[in-house]
Every structure is written in C-alpha cells, then in structure tokens.
Write a protein that holds these residues in place. Structure first.
Motif, PDB file in Angstrom:
ATOM      1  N   PRO A 197      50.701  32.972  42.195  1.00  0.00           N
ATOM      2  CA  PRO A 197      50.130  32.609  43.499  1.00  0.00           C
ATOM      3  C   PRO A 197      48.998  31.596  43.423  1.00  0.00           C
ATOM      4  O   PRO A 197      48.726  30.908  44.395  1.00  0.00           O
ATOM      5  N   GLY A 198      48.349  31.464  42.296  1.00  0.00           N
ATOM      6  CA  GLY A 198      47.219  30.545  42.207  1.00  0.00           C
ATOM      7  C   GLY A 198      47.575  29.161  41.712  1.00  0.00           C
ATOM      8  O   GLY A 198      46.680  28.339  41.475  1.00  0.00           O
ATOM      9  N   HIS A 199      48.863  28.884  41.562  1.00  0.00           N
ATOM     10  CA  HIS A 199      49.272  27.610  40.974  1.00  0.00           C
ATOM     11  C   HIS A 199      50.053  26.765  41.969  1.00  0.00           C
ATOM     12  O   HIS A 199      50.755  27.295  42.843  1.00  0.00           O
ATOM     13  N   SER A 200      49.939  25.450  41.815  1.00  0.00           N
ATOM     14  CA  SER A 200      50.640  24.521  42.708  1.00  0.00           C
ATOM     15  C   SER A 200      52.077  24.337  42.227  1.00  0.00           C
ATOM     16  O   SER A 200      52.333  24.192  41.027  1.00  0.00           O
ATOM     17  N   ILE A 201      53.010  24.335  43.182  1.00  0.00           N
ATOM     18  CA  ILE A 201      54.440  24.265  42.871  1.00  0.00           C
ATOM     19  C   ILE A 201      55.050  23.126  43.669  1.00  0.00           C
ATOM     20  O   ILE A 201      54.825  23.011  44.881  1.00  0.00           O
TER      21      ILE A 201
ATOM     22  N   PRO B 149      53.231  19.897  48.883  1.00  0.00           N
ATOM     23  CA  PRO B 149      53.151  20.634  50.147  1.00  0.00           C
ATOM     24  C   PRO B 149      52.944  22.118  49.856  1.00  0.00           C
ATOM     25  O   PRO B 149      53.392  22.634  48.831  1.00  0.00           O
ATOM     26  N   PRO B 150      52.257  22.826  50.749  1.00  0.00           N
ATOM     27  CA  PRO B 150      52.017  24.258  50.502  1.00  0.00           C
ATOM     28  C   PRO B 150      53.314  25.052  50.531  1.00  0.00           C
ATOM     29  O   PRO B 150      54.237  24.743  51.282  1.00  0.00           O
ATOM     30  N   MET B 151      53.369  26.083  49.705  1.00  0.00           N
ATOM     31  CA  MET B 151      54.521  26.980  49.676  1.00  0.00           C
ATOM     32  C   MET B 151      54.396  28.020  50.796  1.00  0.00           C
ATOM     33  O   MET B 151      53.289  28.380  51.191  1.00  0.00           O
ATOM     34  N   PRO B 152      55.522  28.510  51.318  1.00  0.00           N
ATOM     35  CA  PRO B 152      55.458  29.618  52.278  1.00  0.00           C
ATOM     36  C   PRO B 152      54.763  30.826  51.646  1.00  0.00           C
ATOM     37  O   PRO B 152      54.883  31.080  50.447  1.00  0.00           O
ATOM     38  N   GLU B 153      54.029  31.569  52.461  1.00  0.00           N
ATOM     39  CA  GLU B 153      53.303  32.731  51.946  1.00  0.00           C
ATOM     40  C   GLU B 153      54.278  33.828  51.526  1.00  0.00           C
ATOM     41  O   GLU B 153      55.219  34.145  52.239  1.00  0.00           O
ATOM     42  N   VAL B 154      54.063  34.359  50.349  1.00  0.00           N
ATOM     43  CA  VAL B 154      54.867  35.474  49.847  1.00  0.00           C
ATOM     44  C   VAL B 154      53.929  36.518  49.269  1.00  0.00           C
ATOM     45  O   VAL B 154      52.790  36.216  48.870  1.00  0.00           O
TER      46      VAL B 154
ATOM     47  N   LEU C  60      42.442  24.312  50.249  1.00  0.00           N
ATOM     48  CA  LEU C  60      41.470  25.029  51.072  1.00  0.00           C
ATOM     49  C   LEU C  60      42.163  25.778  52.207  1.00  0.00           C
ATOM     50  O   LEU C  60      41.795  26.908  52.537  1.00  0.00           O
ATOM     51  N   LYS C  61      43.184  25.147  52.805  1.00  0.00           N
ATOM     52  CA  LYS C  61      43.930  25.826  53.862  1.00  0.00           C
ATOM     53  C   LYS C  61      44.654  27.050  53.305  1.00  0.00           C
ATOM     54  O   LYS C  61      44.676  28.112  53.922  1.00  0.00           O
ATOM     55  N   THR C  62      45.255  26.877  52.102  1.00  0.00           N
ATOM     56  CA  THR C  62      45.981  27.985  51.489  1.00  0.00           C
ATOM     57  C   THR C  62      45.049  29.152  51.193  1.00  0.00           C
ATOM     58  O   THR C  62      45.420  30.321  51.344  1.00  0.00           O
ATOM     59  N   ARG C  63      43.814  28.837  50.803  1.00  0.00           N
ATOM     60  CA  ARG C  63      42.842  29.875  50.444  1.00  0.00           C
ATOM     61  C   ARG C  63      42.022  30.365  51.644  1.00  0.00           C
ATOM     62  O   ARG C  63      41.048  31.091  51.463  1.00  0.00           O
TER      63      ARG C  63
END
Length: 747
Positions: free
Chosen positions: A284-288, A202-207, A173-176
C-alpha cells in the motif's frame, strides 16, 4: 537531411559541420538521419534520448536523438524544427537496449523507439504536460522542532511526513488524506512550498491492505533459490494453483526493500486489474504504474513517464512495457511466459519474453519466467542448464488437482455441441451451489452461414476466411479484418430463404445454457463482451463473490483467474489444434487445455474436468491427460529435435504481402535467390518457399513467406541484415515486406 553512407564498411570522408544531430526517425529505413540543431537553440540544451520535431519527405515527424557528432557525410543538412522538451526520455541503458532490439529483430531503430513510447509521446506531446507538483519544506519548515504544531494535529502530521520522507507529490498527498486546507495553512506560515517535479503514476483504487500468507515448503524453496544480487534466469514451473503469484510478490518485496523497481509482465489486459488489486493490497505504500493498450492515452503516458523517471516502484504491463525505461530496475518477472501474446505480430516483431532475458542481463538483475505450461523454448533452455529450473508440483492451500475425464463425441447425439452427460454434470454442479466454467475457443454464434439449396457460403470479400454470424447484433463479421455486413434473410446467390448457421460459438452456447439452466446467471466472457475498460473485472465479480453461475468464454478465461468456487470445467472441443499445419499447434493445444483445466478445484472443493473430443484415442491427448504437461512437452521436444525445428534450431520468416499475389511471390523468389547467393543451402541452413501463409489473404492483401532455418542464430543475423539492405531498394511501394525473427505464427 541525409543518412549515413557506408563504403566497404567505413563511413565516407565527411565535411566538418560542428554540432550534428544523429536521429532515429520513425520510417521503415534501417539507418540514422543527420540534422543540424533547431535554429536559435543553444546546442548545450541537447542530449541523447530527447525528442525533436524534424522535417522528413514533406512530413513533420517525432524523432529521437541518438547521438551528437561533429561531422556528417554531406555538407548540406536541414535543421531540426524544434526540441519537444528538455526531458531525456531514454537514458543510456535504455538506448543500448533498444539498439539491441533493432539489430536482433532487423527493425528500423526509429520504429523501435516509436514502439517503445506511448501514443501521446509518439504524437509529440510534451512530457511537461504530465509534470507533477511536489510539496517540500522551506528553510523555515526544516528548522521547526517536531512538536512545534502540536495544537494543529493535521498540520503537525503533514510536517512530520515531510521531515521524515522528504518532498511529496500532490497525488501522494491526496492518497494519504492530507487535504488542501492543511497545505494552505502551512503555506501561510511559510513552512512549505510547491515546486515542479517528476511525473508520478495515477493513483490506484483504494483496496484493503492484505498481509502476506505463510509460504508452503515448495514456495519457500523456490523463493530461496532465486539469486537477486545479479543476473540469473529462472523458470518457475508450477502446476496451476500452486501459488506462483505469491512467489512473485515475495520477490517484489525484496526488490522494493532494496530501493529498486520491479517489472511484472502479464499476457492479457484482462489480467491487469486483478493483478493490480493484489499488488496494491500487498504494497500500500508504494507507487504502481500500469501499462497496457486499454488505458486512455493520457493515463498511459503519465504511467510511462513516471516509470521512466524512477517514480513507479512497481510496473505492471503487457508486452510493450518491456521497452519502458526503468532506471532503478531490480527484477523482471514474466507471468504465463508461454503465452503467444508476448510476441508482437506486426511492426517491430519482438518477443517480450525473450527481451525480458536481454533486459535483465544488461541490467544485471534476475529474471523469473513463470508458467504451469512452459513454452518449449523455455523448457529446452531449462533442461539444457541455461536457466535454473524450479518446480512446484502441488497446489497451495490444500487444494487438490482436478480429475480429468475424456468424453467421446463422435457419433453421439449432441445438443448445440454438448453431450447429454456433460449437460447433466453441469446441472448437478449448479444444484450444489457451485460454479461451472465452459470453454469454447470461438466467439460469435456460428463460424459459418450456408445456403441449404445451392451451398453458398458467406465468405469475407477481403480475407481467405468465412464470416462469423453474430446473431444478437444480426451481423456477419470477419474476425481477421473486422469487415461487417448485416445478416441477410435470403441467399444472395439463389434467393432461397433456407439458410443455416454451421458450427458453434460462445453466443450459441450461451443461448442453450441460459435456456437449460434458467435459474442461474450465464456469464459470457469473450472479446465482444469485454470491449470496454474494466469490463472483464465487472463480469467476473459475481463469480468471485461465490454465487452459483455458469462462466462461458474463450481463452480469456483460461489465464490466471483464481475462482475457488469453480468445481467443474467443460472443454467443449479439444480437437482444434490436433491437425493444424502449424508445427506449434500441438504445443499450444496442450498448453490451452492444461490452463483451462487448471481453473477447476482451486479452493477447498474438489474439481472435475470434462474434455469432449471426437478423437479420444489421439496419442497427444492421451499423453497430456494421462501423464500431464511435463511428459507431453518432453515428447514434443523429441519430435522437434527429429525434425530439426525450433527450439533445436533457429528460424526466421521473410514475409511479403500485396494486393497482387504475383508481386509478393516474385519478390520473395528474388529474395531467396539473393540469400542463396550469399549463403547456399546446406545441411545446417535450409530454405522453404515462398509459400502462402495459412491465412493466404487478409484485408485484401495476399500473403506469402520464406522460412529460413539454421543451426545457430549467428548464421541468420548477418544474412538477414544483408537481405534488408537489398530489400529496401525495392521500388514497389504497394508491396509490404518484413523479417520475422523467431517467428511464432505461420498464419
């Protein structure tokens, strides 16, 4: 507490005990241990794959439950102390895989489980610590029409997301960009609620999202040839800059479309940030999830748990990532599969590249091994038809292969190791606004310090090696045991102040290049300058931005970096591996030279490689530089076949080390006699040693080994298993021994 007792291959008659826990305990004993359930715990809560605290020889250890049985060889058992958490960390497929590892590499199963877990879980921290909060619709929320909140567009967007995709983690939710105020508003309406759920990465840095480029014909042929519906093993041999990574990404795309997980192994921590950026931009829509030793304990545990729970769509990691449970595994990809760092050199001595094939076969998914310079083992399997062999011979995007020139240095005047013509080419390249990469496979200022009067040399007091001078820190360091001492001003033996630094390293070359080319930044990349997290990524930022600069470094610069403005590569000394006692040294020298040379001319500008050598007529150098790695590798395969060396045979080392060299050597002599009593030497089974390791003394311990070579691995496994049973009876606790199956290092 007891262990399984075998009598003629059969378990002795046991006294019925009810519920018995058979546990893998992290101790150097190749057996399982039986315990009763923790007192007061309902046995129905127990399942294989969980962790428990157990008492063991006066210690408290984290063990993994392997199976639950009804009887034990002995009636008196200790209870386990505590169930750490109810989460099953290792599913059935993962347990089967780890058991295979223990059997093949002759390793204690408890130590294999310990190696598979991140440090925080090995220490007994509960998986619940990283549990994620998930937002889901209530019954009222599920019954709302799509347009019910049209006047509150942010609430409407979040509601539609939950209706369309189901519950969402707090991290997602934070990422979106769905804020806490929007969530609270929906909670107050009774439309959503928070519930506990599985861990997410953990969230990835924004790219910035990056679209997929058009594949060239070779890339498309390679992609089409990989069978993704079941197990297949493929070697993708592509020249440096040919676009192998894009083939990996297209395969990952197909795996994700099928709702599966993709595992990508990379050899170096330093390659992970750039790989993560590229994958995050593409998907971008997938968890890494990233898994490597450069992460903080908590971050690594969180990523591991997310992968094991199936919440990471893409897992990128170094060698230990191969043992991570992946319940939705769809493909395994190994980048730079030839790299020696995929082989663990202590503890459980596994090869992540080889295990990638075992894991893929067990999961019935494809495995792709990619390299411009395949390991001889991999190439042999491809040439013999065991693996599919795909070739990509031309560079992607119209880039051309660099021109390679040998620069003889024997008898030539050198300035800090550089020939005059090489320095001229460096200056010309920088003047054109381009970049230069200088490769020196030795960090520090100089590899030796010597007294000019009495010939005293600064040796490591704990290792059979010299201390390396690090002049900037005014230190002498051992690069094997990390012993350090301050730089002295006079000889400790004769007190002369005439002390010289012999040889060159990255620090010494950095000083020269910074002095000669003062108008340009000199970026040194070695272990000393990249110790902190993200350091390598930050160091290379100016080069990626296209600024004219000098890149100077060790092997860390040779692997996987795409720097299109590098048009000149200088290899200061190509001779290091030509005369080594290790039979693998020529192969690794060829791979390293080819990989370093491949950094030149990867963009629109043509590239040049200058290779300095005192032996320019050496046949291996001539073959490599004139005919390429493919011909070079096939020549080495013919030599290995003539000498009956791997990959034409199977090889294992039995290693021993001790502060008293006679004890280690004596242990190995007895071990060889024991093995020869079971399997006498023959044309198909050969013993060598005990002999000293190439680095005989390390960290105060003398090191020896026995080399066992056989025509088939099936000849070695039962022999080594019997040896381990015999060796565990050794009463000398000051002596360490290990079996190294498919050994890659003689040092």
């Amino acid at each position: 507490m007891t262990f399984k007792i075998f009598d003629g291959g059969r378990v002795q008659q046991a006294v019925p005990q009810g519920v018995i826990l058979r546990l893998a305990v992290p101790v150097p004993l190749r057996r399982l241990f039986d315990y009763l359930p923790p007192e007061g715990l309902d046995p129905q809560l127990l399942a294989p794959g969980q962790r428990l605290w157990v008492p063991f020889a006066g210690r408290r250890l984290v063990a993994v439950l392997v199976e639950i049985v009804q009887e034990s060889p002995l009636a008196e058992l200790k209870p386990a102390q505590e169930l750490i958490d109810r989460t099953v960390l290792f599913d059935e497929g993962s347990r089967s895989f780890l058991s295979w590892i223990a059997g093949y590499y002759q390793a204690p199963l408890g130590e294999v489980y310990a190696a598979a877990m991140p440090a925080a879980l090995r220490k007994g921290k509960s998986a619940h610590h990283w549990a994620e909060q998930w937002l889901q619709l209530t019954t009222d929320g599920k019954g709302l029409p799509d347009s019910a909140l049209a006047r509150a567009p942010r609430q409407q967007a979040l509601l539609q997301l939950l209706l369309r995709e189901g519950r969402q983690s707090r991290t997602c939710l934070k990422t979106r960009k769905h804020g806490s105020a929007t969530v609270r508003a929906l909670q107050e309406r009774g439309l959503v609620e928070w519930v506990a759920g599985p861990t997410v990465p953990p969230p990835m840095p924004e790219v910035e999202p990056s679209p997929a480029p058009q594949l060239n014909s070779e890339q498309q042929l390679a992609l089409d040839a990989v069978n993704c519906s079941s197990f297949s093993a493929t070697l993708l041999e592509g020249t440096t800059g040919s676009g192998k990574t894009e083939v990996y990404l297209r395969l990952v795309e197909g795996v994700l479309a099928a709702g599966r997980q993709a595992l990508l192994l990379v050899p170096e921590i330093g390659l992970t940030p750039q790989t993560l950026r590229r994958i995050a931009a593409r998907f971008p829509g997938h968890s890494i999830a990233a898994l490597h030793s450069g992460l903080a304990e908590g971050e690594r545990a969180r990523s591991w748990l997310a992968a094991a729970a199936g919440q990471a769509d893409i897992v990128i990691g170094t060698r230990s990532a191969i043992m991570t449970p992946l319940p939705r595994l769809g493909a395994v990809l190994v980048d730079e599969e030839h790299d020696a760092s995929f082989k663990q050199q202590d503890g459980v001595r596994y090869s992540a590249r080889d295990l990638a094939l075992v894991l893929a076969r067990k999961a019935d998914v494809p495995v792709l091994l990619g390299s411009a310079t395949p390991a001889l083992e991999t190439l042999h399997n491809a040439l013999s038809g065991r693996y599919q062999h795909l070739r990509m011979r031309r560079r992607a995007g119209g880039a051309r292969a660099p021109q390679i020139h040998l620069v003889p240095t024997l008898g030539e005047p050198l300035e800090e190791g550089f020939a005059p013509q090489v320095l001229r080419h460096i200056g010309d390249t920088l003047a054109r606004g381009e970049q230069v990469l200088v490769f020196i496979n030795r960090r520090g200022f100089a590899p030796a310090l010597i007294c000019d009067e009495c010939a005293w040399i600064a040796d490591c007091p704990h290792c059979s090696s010299k201390l390396t001078l690090h002049r900037r820190q005014r230190q002498l360091r051992c690069h094997h045991c990390d012993y350090r001492r301050p730089l002295m001003d006079s000889c400790p033996q004769c007190h002369s102040r005439s002390i010289s630094a012999l040889g060159g390293g990255t620090e010494r070359s950095e000083e020269l290049l910074a002095r000669r080319f003062a108008g340009y930044p000199v970026i040194r990349v070695d272990r000393d300058t990249t110790a902190s997290k993200q350091a390598l990524d930050q160091l290379l930022a100016p080069a990626r931005n296209g600024e004219p600069c000098l890149l100077l470094g060790t092997q860390m610069l040779a692997k996987g970096h795409h720097l299109p403005r590098v048009t000149l590569v200088v290899i200061q000394d190509a001779d290091g591996g030509l005369f080594s006692a290790d039979f693998r040294a020529p192969e690794r020298t060829g791979q390293l030279l080819e990989q370093v040379a491949g950094r030149a001319g990867r963009g629109s500008l043509p590239g040049r490689v200058l290779v300095q050598s005192r032996f320019p007529e050496h046949p291996l150098l001539q073959t490599l530089l004139e005919k390429g790695y493919s011909t070079f590798a096939r020549q080495l395969l013919r030599e290995r076949a003539a000498a009956q060396l791997p990959p034409m045979s199977a090889m294992a080392l039995v290693r021993a080390e001790c502060e008293e060299p006679s004890w280690a050597e004596g242990f190995l002599r007895d071990a060889r006699l024991f093995m020869q009593s079971l399997a006498p030497p023959s044309a198909d089974l050969r013993y060598l040693g005990p002999v000293p390791a190439l680095l005989e003394r390390k960290s105060g311990r003398f090191r020896f080994y026995i080399q066992i070579t056989a025509g088939q691995r099936s000849q070695l496994q039962p022999l080594l298993a019997r040896l381990c049973q015999w060796a565990e009876g050794s009463s000398n606790r000051r002596l360490r021994w290990a079996v190294d199956m498919d050994a890659q290092e003689l040092a």
